[in-house]
Design a protein around this motif. Sequence first.
Motif, PDB file in Angstrom:
ATOM      1  N   ILE A 156       0.853  -1.187   0.000  1.00  9.11           N
ATOM      2  CA  ILE A 156       0.000   0.000   0.000  1.00  9.11           C
ATOM      3  C   ILE A 156       0.885   1.232   0.000  1.00  9.11           C
ATOM      4  CG2 ILE A 156      -1.881   1.214   1.141  1.00  9.11           C
ATOM      5  CD1 ILE A 156      -2.730  -1.558   0.412  1.00  9.11           C
ATOM      6  N   ARG A 157       0.625   2.125  -0.941  1.00 11.33           N
ATOM      7  CA  ARG A 157       1.287   3.432  -0.942  1.00 11.33           C
ATOM      8  C   ARG A 157       0.206   4.487  -0.820  1.00 11.33           C
ATOM      9  NH1 ARG A 157       6.931   3.505  -4.031  1.00 11.33           N
ATOM     10  NH2 ARG A 157       7.360   1.286  -4.156  1.00 11.33           N
ATOM     11  N   ASN A 158       0.318   5.307   0.219  1.00  9.60           N
ATOM     12  CA  ASN A 158      -0.728   6.272   0.529  1.00  9.60           C
ATOM     13  C   ASN A 158      -0.352   7.673   0.084  1.00  9.60           C
ATOM     14  OD1 ASN A 158      -2.609   4.567   1.932  1.00  9.60           O
ATOM     15  ND2 ASN A 158      -1.146   4.480   3.624  1.00  9.60           N
ATOM     16  N   GLY A 159      -1.332   8.389  -0.410  1.00  4.16           N
ATOM     17  CA  GLY A 159      -1.194   9.823  -0.624  1.00  4.16           C
ATOM     18  C   GLY A 159      -1.996  10.540   0.445  1.00  4.16           C
ATOM     19  N   GLY A 160      -1.532  11.691   0.876  1.00  4.69           N
ATOM     20  CA  GLY A 160      -2.204  12.376   1.967  1.00  4.69           C
ATOM     21  C   GLY A 160      -3.310  13.308   1.548  1.00  4.69           C
ATOM     22  N   ALA A 161      -3.541  13.469   0.232  1.00 10.19           N
ATOM     23  CA  ALA A 161      -4.560  14.406  -0.223  1.00 10.19           C
ATOM     24  C   ALA A 161      -5.950  13.921   0.155  1.00 10.19           C
ATOM     25  CB  ALA A 161      -4.466  14.594  -1.735  1.00 10.19           C
TER      26      ALA A 161
ATOM     27  N   LEU B  25       9.588   8.336  -7.769  1.00  9.71           N
ATOM     28  CA  LEU B  25       9.875   9.751  -8.031  1.00  9.71           C
ATOM     29  C   LEU B  25       9.051  10.631  -7.099  1.00  9.71           C
ATOM     30  CD1 LEU B  25      11.229  11.949  -9.724  1.00  9.71           C
ATOM     31  CD2 LEU B  25       9.347  11.735 -11.360  1.00  9.71           C
ATOM     32  N   ASP B  26       9.732  11.439  -6.305  1.00  8.31           N
ATOM     33  CA  ASP B  26       9.072  12.365  -5.380  1.00  8.31           C
ATOM     34  C   ASP B  26       9.219  13.785  -5.915  1.00  8.31           C
ATOM     35  OD1 ASP B  26       8.046  13.859  -3.357  1.00  8.31           O
ATOM     36  OD2 ASP B  26       9.381  13.121  -1.780  1.00  8.31           O
ATOM     37  N   ASN B  27       8.227  14.217  -6.675  1.00 10.88           N
ATOM     38  CA  ASN B  27       8.198  15.588  -7.173  1.00 10.88           C
ATOM     39  C   ASN B  27       7.158  16.389  -6.410  1.00 10.88           C
ATOM     40  OD1 ASN B  27      10.203  16.089  -9.008  1.00 10.88           O
ATOM     41  ND2 ASN B  27       9.054  15.409 -10.785  1.00 10.88           N
ATOM     42  N   GLY B  28       7.224  16.301  -5.096  1.00 11.11           N
ATOM     43  CA  GLY B  28       6.247  16.988  -4.259  1.00 11.11           C
ATOM     44  C   GLY B  28       5.134  16.060  -3.853  1.00 11.11           C
ATOM     45  N   ASN B  29       5.483  14.837  -3.443  1.00  9.50           N
ATOM     46  CA  ASN B  29       4.485  13.877  -2.976  1.00  9.50           C
ATOM     47  C   ASN B  29       3.748  14.429  -1.760  1.00  9.50           C
ATOM     48  OD1 ASN B  29       3.500  10.933  -2.964  1.00  9.50           O
ATOM     49  ND2 ASN B  29       4.201  11.214  -0.868  1.00  9.50           N
ATOM     50  N   TRP B  30       2.427  14.293  -1.761  1.00  5.29           N
ATOM     51  CA  TRP B  30       1.632  14.769  -0.618  1.00  5.29           C
ATOM     52  C   TRP B  30       1.863  13.802   0.549  1.00  5.29           C
ATOM     53  CZ3 TRP B  30      -3.126  18.113  -1.135  1.00  5.29           C
ATOM     54  CH2 TRP B  30      -3.698  18.383   0.109  1.00  5.29           C
ATOM     55  N   PRO B  31       2.476  14.260   1.635  1.00  2.00           N
ATOM     56  CA  PRO B  31       2.766  13.344   2.748  1.00  2.00           C
ATOM     57  C   PRO B  31       1.515  12.999   3.540  1.00  2.00           C
ATOM     58  CG  PRO B  31       3.386  15.584   3.323  1.00  2.00           C
ATOM     59  CD  PRO B  31       2.935  15.628   1.890  1.00  2.00           C
TER      60      PRO B  31
ATOM     61  N   GLY C 196     -26.188   5.213   8.014  1.00  2.00           N
ATOM     62  CA  GLY C 196     -25.873   6.506   7.420  1.00  2.00           C
ATOM     63  C   GLY C 196     -24.519   6.967   7.928  1.00  2.00           C
ATOM     64  N   SER C 197     -23.740   7.576   7.071  1.00  2.00           N
ATOM     65  CA  SER C 197     -22.405   8.010   7.479  1.00  2.00           C
ATOM     66  C   SER C 197     -22.069   9.350   6.846  1.00  2.00           C
ATOM     67  CB  SER C 197     -21.352   6.972   7.092  1.00  2.00           C
ATOM     68  OG  SER C 197     -21.259   6.837   5.689  1.00  2.00           O
ATOM     69  N   TYR C 198     -21.191  10.057   7.518  1.00  2.00           N
ATOM     70  CA  TYR C 198     -20.698  11.331   7.014  1.00  2.00           C
ATOM     71  C   TYR C 198     -19.218  11.407   7.349  1.00  2.00           C
ATOM     72  CZ  TYR C 198     -19.924  16.344   6.449  1.00  2.00           C
ATOM     73  OH  TYR C 198     -19.437  17.562   6.055  1.00  2.00           O
ATOM     74  N   PHE C 199     -18.423  11.631   6.310  1.00  2.00           N
ATOM     75  CA  PHE C 199     -16.972  11.740   6.484  1.00  2.00           C
ATOM     76  C   PHE C 199     -16.517  13.030   5.821  1.00  2.00           C
ATOM     77  CE2 PHE C 199     -12.606  11.209   5.071  1.00  2.00           C
ATOM     78  CZ  PHE C 199     -11.982  10.638   6.175  1.00  2.00           C
ATOM     79  N   LYS C 200     -15.715  13.797   6.526  1.00  2.00           N
ATOM     80  CA  LYS C 200     -15.176  15.029   5.958  1.00  2.00           C
ATOM     81  C   LYS C 200     -13.724  15.187   6.370  1.00  2.00           C
ATOM     82  CE  LYS C 200     -15.881  19.926   5.066  1.00  2.00           C
ATOM     83  NZ  LYS C 200     -16.759  21.090   5.177  1.00  2.00           N
ATOM     84  N   ASN C 201     -12.928  15.565   5.403  1.00  2.00           N
ATOM     85  CA  ASN C 201     -11.503  15.768   5.640  1.00  2.00           C
ATOM     86  C   ASN C 201     -11.094  17.124   5.075  1.00  2.00           C
ATOM     87  OD1 ASN C 201      -8.471  14.134   4.393  1.00  2.00           O
ATOM     88  ND2 ASN C 201      -8.732  15.574   6.054  1.00  2.00           N
ATOM     89  N   LYS C 202     -10.730  18.039   5.961  1.00  2.00           N
ATOM     90  CA  LYS C 202     -10.126  19.297   5.536  1.00  2.00           C
ATOM     91  C   LYS C 202      -8.629  19.084   5.531  1.00  2.00           C
ATOM     92  CE  LYS C 202      -9.503  22.972   8.186  1.00  2.00           C
ATOM     93  NZ  LYS C 202      -9.715  24.188   8.999  1.00  2.00           N
ATOM     94  N   GLY C 203      -8.011  19.185   4.357  1.00  2.00           N
ATOM     95  CA  GLY C 203      -6.607  18.850   4.205  1.00  2.00           C
ATOM     96  C   GLY C 203      -5.673  19.846   4.835  1.00  2.00           C
ATOM     97  N   VAL C 204      -4.406  19.468   4.893  1.00  2.00           N
ATOM     98  CA  VAL C 204      -3.392  20.343   5.482  1.00  2.00           C
ATOM     99  C   VAL C 204      -2.950  21.418   4.499  1.00  2.00           C
ATOM    100  CG1 VAL C 204      -2.561  18.624   7.107  1.00  2.00           C
ATOM    101  CG2 VAL C 204      -1.575  18.719   4.811  1.00  2.00           C
ATOM    102  N   LEU C 205      -3.384  21.343   3.231  1.00  2.00           N
ATOM    103  CA  LEU C 205      -3.150  22.423   2.280  1.00  2.00           C
ATOM    104  C   LEU C 205      -4.412  23.254   2.134  1.00  2.00           C
ATOM    105  CD1 LEU C 205      -1.166  20.824  -0.692  1.00  2.00           C
ATOM    106  CD2 LEU C 205      -0.279  22.269   1.136  1.00  2.00           C
ATOM    107  N   ILE C 206      -4.266  24.566   2.034  1.00  2.00           N
ATOM    108  CA  ILE C 206      -5.427  25.434   1.894  1.00  2.00           C
ATOM    109  C   ILE C 206      -6.200  25.068   0.629  1.00  2.00           C
ATOM    110  CG2 ILE C 206      -4.412  27.342   3.195  1.00  2.00           C
ATOM    111  CD1 ILE C 206      -3.734  28.650   0.501  1.00  2.00           C
ATOM    112  N   GLY C 207      -7.514  25.164   0.728  1.00  2.00           N
ATOM    113  CA  GLY C 207      -8.367  24.931  -0.430  1.00  2.00           C
ATOM    114  C   GLY C 207      -8.628  23.485  -0.763  1.00  2.00           C
ATOM    115  N   ASN C 208      -8.102  22.542   0.025  1.00  2.00           N
ATOM    116  CA  ASN C 208      -8.267  21.116  -0.252  1.00  2.00           C
ATOM    117  C   ASN C 208      -9.166  20.475   0.797  1.00  2.00           C
ATOM    118  OD1 ASN C 208      -6.039  19.998  -2.420  1.00  2.00           O
ATOM    119  ND2 ASN C 208      -5.364  21.864  -1.372  1.00  2.00           N
ATOM    120  N   ASP C 209     -10.239  19.848   0.350  1.00  2.00           N
ATOM    121  CA  ASP C 209     -11.089  19.101   1.277  1.00  2.00           C
ATOM    122  C   ASP C 209     -11.844  18.015   0.524  1.00  2.00           C
ATOM    123  OD1 ASP C 209     -13.917  20.093   0.523  1.00  2.00           O
ATOM    124  OD2 ASP C 209     -12.881  21.979   0.907  1.00  2.00           O
ATOM    125  N   PHE C 210     -12.310  17.050   1.284  1.00  2.00           N
ATOM    126  CA  PHE C 210     -13.070  15.926   0.742  1.00  2.00           C
ATOM    127  C   PHE C 210     -14.237  15.656   1.675  1.00  2.00           C
ATOM    128  CE2 PHE C 210     -13.903  11.303   0.920  1.00  2.00           C
ATOM    129  CZ  PHE C 210     -14.333  11.094  -0.381  1.00  2.00           C
TER     130      PHE C 210
END
Length: 1019
Positions: free
Chosen positions: A157-162, A1000-1006, A324-338
């Motif tokens: 498993i390789r995870n992205g933090g976005a 290749l790490d060209n700015g991988n989201w940790p 019923g479920s609700y999941f929300k993630n406000k990312g560590v970068l501005i303007g990013n959320d899911f």
Amino acid sequence: MKKILQRPFVWLLLLLGFSTGTLWAQNTVQVSGTVVEKATGEPFPGVTVLEKGTSNGTVTDIDGNFSLEVAGNESILSVSFIGFVSTEIPVLGRSSITIELEEDLSDLEEFVVIGYQTIKKKDLTGATSVVNTDKSSRVTAASLGESLQGLAPGVSIRNGGAPGQPAQVEIRGIASFINSNPLYVIDGMIADANPTINTNDIESIQILKDASAAAIYGSRAANGVIIITTKQGVEGDARVSVSAKYGVQQLPPTFDMMNSSQFAEMQRRQFTNSGMTPPPSVSSQFDPSVNTNWYDVGTQLGNAQDYNVTLSGGAKNSSYLVSGSYFKNKGVLIGNDFERMALRINTRSKKGRVTFGENLVFTNSITNAPGTGNPFYDMPQMLPVIPVRGERYISAANPEGWGKGTTDAVTYAWNPAAVNAINSYRSNFAKIVGNAYLDVDIAEGLVYRFNAGAELSFDHNKRMRRSGEWHFNQPAAPTSIIEDRSLFSSFLLEHTLNYTKTFGKHSINGVVGYSQQRTKIDILSAGRTDLQSFDGRYLNTVSSATGDPIADGFIPQNYAISGFLGRANYTYDERFLLTLTGRYDADSRFASENRARFFPSIAGAWRLSEESFFSSSLISDMKLRASYGELGIVTVGSWDYLGFLNSNPRAIFGPDQAAFVGATQARLANPNLGWERRISQNIGADIGLFDDALTISAEYYNSLSQDVLVNLPIAWYLGNLGGEPAVNAASIRNTGVELAATYRNINRAFKWDVSANMTTIRNRVEDVGNLGEGIDYIQTGITRTQIGRSLGEWFVLQTDGIFQSQEEVNVHVNSNGQLIQPFAQPGDIRFVDQNGDGEINQEDRTFVGSPWPTLQTGAQFNASYGNFTFNMQWVGVFGYTILNGVRRELDSYQNTNFRAGINPWTPENPNTSDPRIGVSVGDPALIDNARIESDRWLEDGSYLRLRNLEIGYNFNSALLQQWKVSNARVFASGQNLFTFTKYSGPDPDVTGNGILERGLDNGNWPVPRIYSLGFQFEF
């Protein structure tokens, strides 16, 4: 206060139409007792005691005591605890009862789903990993793949933090240059699981890794299969379960960059070293009050919220579960959320010989992000002497004055705040996934099932480009809006017959069936330039824009798969096991003559521990297994075997004639495209020790992927202008060893268990087809995939330290005395002339490291004492190399900020690994120092990570009874708390750039650190 808090629960039950009256019927009986462990006689705290068929229950206290009011003397007590055999005790008029619980150390009687069948775990002949959902659900994860990391051997498993970014899941290595994704089966429906499925809804996860386990899915199973079974209701009164978790997300340590004063001093030194005048921004016009920390500008404290409510219950012949479920993630970068909202409905009913039901989930997920750029690449490069905004940057093209660099403060990095404000992207996926089924008991042991599944996704993407600029020398562009709308539909129909029969020492069970699935994707894109705005707000519809229209369509995907499937399992005397599996599939994505293929497998097992000659007080169970078979994957589009016509050509055939529309075939097609096949061999052993207190599973696998698609070059004079056509010509081998072990110690008040797994994967390219004379490799940027080596190994120039003097430069010559680096100076990087031709060029590149780990590990520890619980999970990945693309930009010194820790070479400072600093204009040696195809940027990516740490508390029964709650729990957890690594980037868990540039790490989201609090209760 008590009545106020109880009121929402009462209203919830009334709205759902259920009554709790049966719990408080007349003539109730008070029952008290003690639960003890049978082996030791010690009191057993934390045991669940329920009145069977109801939600009326309690939990034993620290002394193992309980007290419960039941409906009458005919009531039955259901007593259970994880790791012990559940038991049922009739009341029979007794007011005091002592109950003994017996350990259930073995999980061999557990049933597992293996595709169209459910069998006992002890009867498995293939390589199947069963993931404990209690462990996977402890991790805060937006997708199933992310929650599996470290829990199963052979699964990478390789995870992205976005926010909302799916994890990359690979089972037993890479079998293709194009696609490594496993097949997901959700309650019998073949569908996408990332990030559709709410992990809290999952009852069980089975991972099919070899041909015997996965061949029932034939043409799509070469990358492995993950079978997901969701939770179902159980017999009894309505039960409501509630869980909530809130976590704060924090960015892990990143590059430590210079502030404006440090940067100004270093840049003045840089220009002075090159005999140039420093720019005004760091000299005559330097303003120390401008000191922009771009990490502070572009990042924020993120959070993750996860809420779940489940209503379940049932009667003897029916059950239901609604969640019923609700999941929300406000990312560590501005303007990013899911954000994801989901509703699940699972029901089951039985009438005579017929059982029918459905499993449906409705999800709506929304992702917001800037429409372009990568702040993890740009933030460290952006100059601290540039403000976020400034009056000097205001222009007609940049009315907000976003800081973006100037001729005296040059940078080509992007202002993350400007990108977020100017260019936005919003995606909305509304999805339905599920199946409906009908089972008919035709005769004893013979069951027919009709299964109909569907996956529908209504997708809407919107991109807006407002007025403004975010980087230096940005080309002018109008404001615009583009909307994409697409409809994805996939429908599955299956008919299967399952048969089970035992006679004497013989046992057989099998399944035969027919399956067909049709998938279609339609996409339409429309947009327009020149947005209108009023009072500083832009209108955000295509029709409100006034400029040039934009319209586009895409080649639709439309294909069908149909096949016949079968599996037979035979057991003799519980000693010898044989499994035969096969699937005959036809796929419309291939030409008619290549459309159908048979995928068979065979597996056998021998349980030595059941032999009369086998006698051991240490070994309680031992089974040897072996399997062989063939699997397939499809990596082509719906029409790749057909040629495309270009209808743009025009021709005039005579005077005074209009142009005639013509057509040419711009790209040659290969009509002989076929499946990529994976031939899999597996040898395994399952061992139980100390009455199965310790269980060990070991596997050796050897899989050969054949007919792998590769693009072979052909001459242009053949009329091929649209890319090289794909050919089934390559071959890839994966070999490795897997080990998994679990030990349980639950005989004392302090109960604990520990499990660990390890995986080795060796990847080797066997063939790449005919790429030209002497060419036995595929070149991709700075990696090379060559026969006899792994996919995408780093193919770079080797360095040999730093020149310390002009004399060292002068003696760096080849065998003919030719100066190898004539432009080098003391303080420059020394490169190795591999071929001895006296110059450094592309011919000197060599293999230096692989992006594929040689060892992957995972470990979990669980413990409980009284009402307290503890969980710890570790992940370790070792033996792979990352190319740090961000450090390459920073340590090239040109038009970027500098790392706070750099120590450039000078004659007075020779003991450093950083070369001299200067301006590369007119200095070829400085340009060479920064070459990306250099091992200077390669780093060891090995790491050991504390994946999860959780402490929980189960409330005692007395308090729960007051609230009419059957169980309740609170917990605190920390995720990704510590990572032990030598890698200098933010996170060594790099997703990479496709299969052939995986490291290749060209700015991988940790992946962020997460600190969470949560609770669970049921009533």
